[in-house]
Write a protein that holds these residues in place. Structure first.
Motif, short mmCIF file in Angstrom:
data_model
loop_
_atom_site.label_atom_id
_atom_site.label_comp_id
_atom_site.label_asym_id
_atom_site.label_seq_id
_atom_site.Cartn_x
_atom_site.Cartn_y
_atom_site.Cartn_z
N SER A 60 -4.72 0.48 -2.12
CA SER A 60 -4.52 0.75 -0.70
C SER A 60 -5.87 0.76 0.02
CB SER A 60 -3.82 2.10 -0.52
OG SER A 60 -3.64 2.37 0.84
N SER A 117 0.79 -1.23 0.00
CA SER A 117 0.00 0.00 0.00
C SER A 117 0.83 1.28 0.00
CB SER A 117 -0.97 0.02 1.18
OG SER A 117 -0.29 0.18 2.39
N GLY A 175 -2.70 5.55 1.36
CA GLY A 175 -1.48 4.88 0.96
C GLY A 175 -0.91 5.55 -0.29
#
Length: 186
Positions: free
Chosen positions: A147, A51, A141
């Motif tokens: 993410s 991420s 992220g």
């Protein structure tokens, strides 16, 4: 009858022991003191997911400073609000009181698009204009489209934050201090 420590080891034994191990015991003591002091201010963590790519890679070993004030752009470690057994790493985008929005491939904070040179690709999703509550942070992220972050589950409370990532320690070829990239862009 009880033995006293001095009676168990005669003077000759004590002298040989100090001669052989004395310096090492003092070195070991200093190392233990340094490690205890480090544990008061720092934590260590291994990155479990992609991420934060490209900034932080999977399996990077991180140094996290636990006594910090947080600002936009800092990468933090925190307890996931919906599963407190898991820790996550994300970048702070919105501070308490900010409005955040994701549209047209950009992230807007207080109606100003962020300059995010650290991203591989711009976000392909949208997030409606939302005010960050007091005592909370909006985090994303760096690998925006892969993410699981605030755009999916909400805000991170201040007391859920473990600390701020300050360095990638391992692997050695990736060792570097982690800087706040948003400070550099402004």
């Amino acid at each position: 009858m009880e033995w006293k420590f001095r009676e168990l080891f005669d003077a000759r034994f004590r002298e040989l022991f100090v001669k052989k191990f004395g310096k090492n015991i003092f070195r070991l003591g200093r190392i233990i003191i340094v490690l205890v002091l480090l544990s008061l201010f720092f934590q260590f963590s291994i990155v479990p997911s992609e991420s934060m790519v490209p900034t932080i890679q999977v399996k990077d070993y991180l140094l996290i400073y636990t006594k910090s004030d947080y600002k936009r752009g800092d990468i933090i470690s925190f307890k996931l609000p919906i599963n407190e057994k898991e820790s996550y790493l994300k970048r702070i985008i919105g501070l308490p009181g900010d409005t955040v929005e994701v549209k047209k491939g950009s992230v807007y904070v207080n109606d100003v698009a962020l300059k995010e040179n650290y991203l591989n690709e711009k976000p392909t999703y949208t997030y409606p204009k939302t005010k960050v509550p007091a005592g909370c942070y909006f985090v994303l992220g760096d690998n925006r489209n892969n993410s699981y972050d605030s755009h999916s589950w909400g805000f991170v409370k201040r007391d859920e934050i473990h600390g701020k990532v300050v360095a990638v320690l391992l692997p050695f070829q990736r060792f570097h201090l982690v800087h706040n990239e948003l400070d550099r862009n402004e």
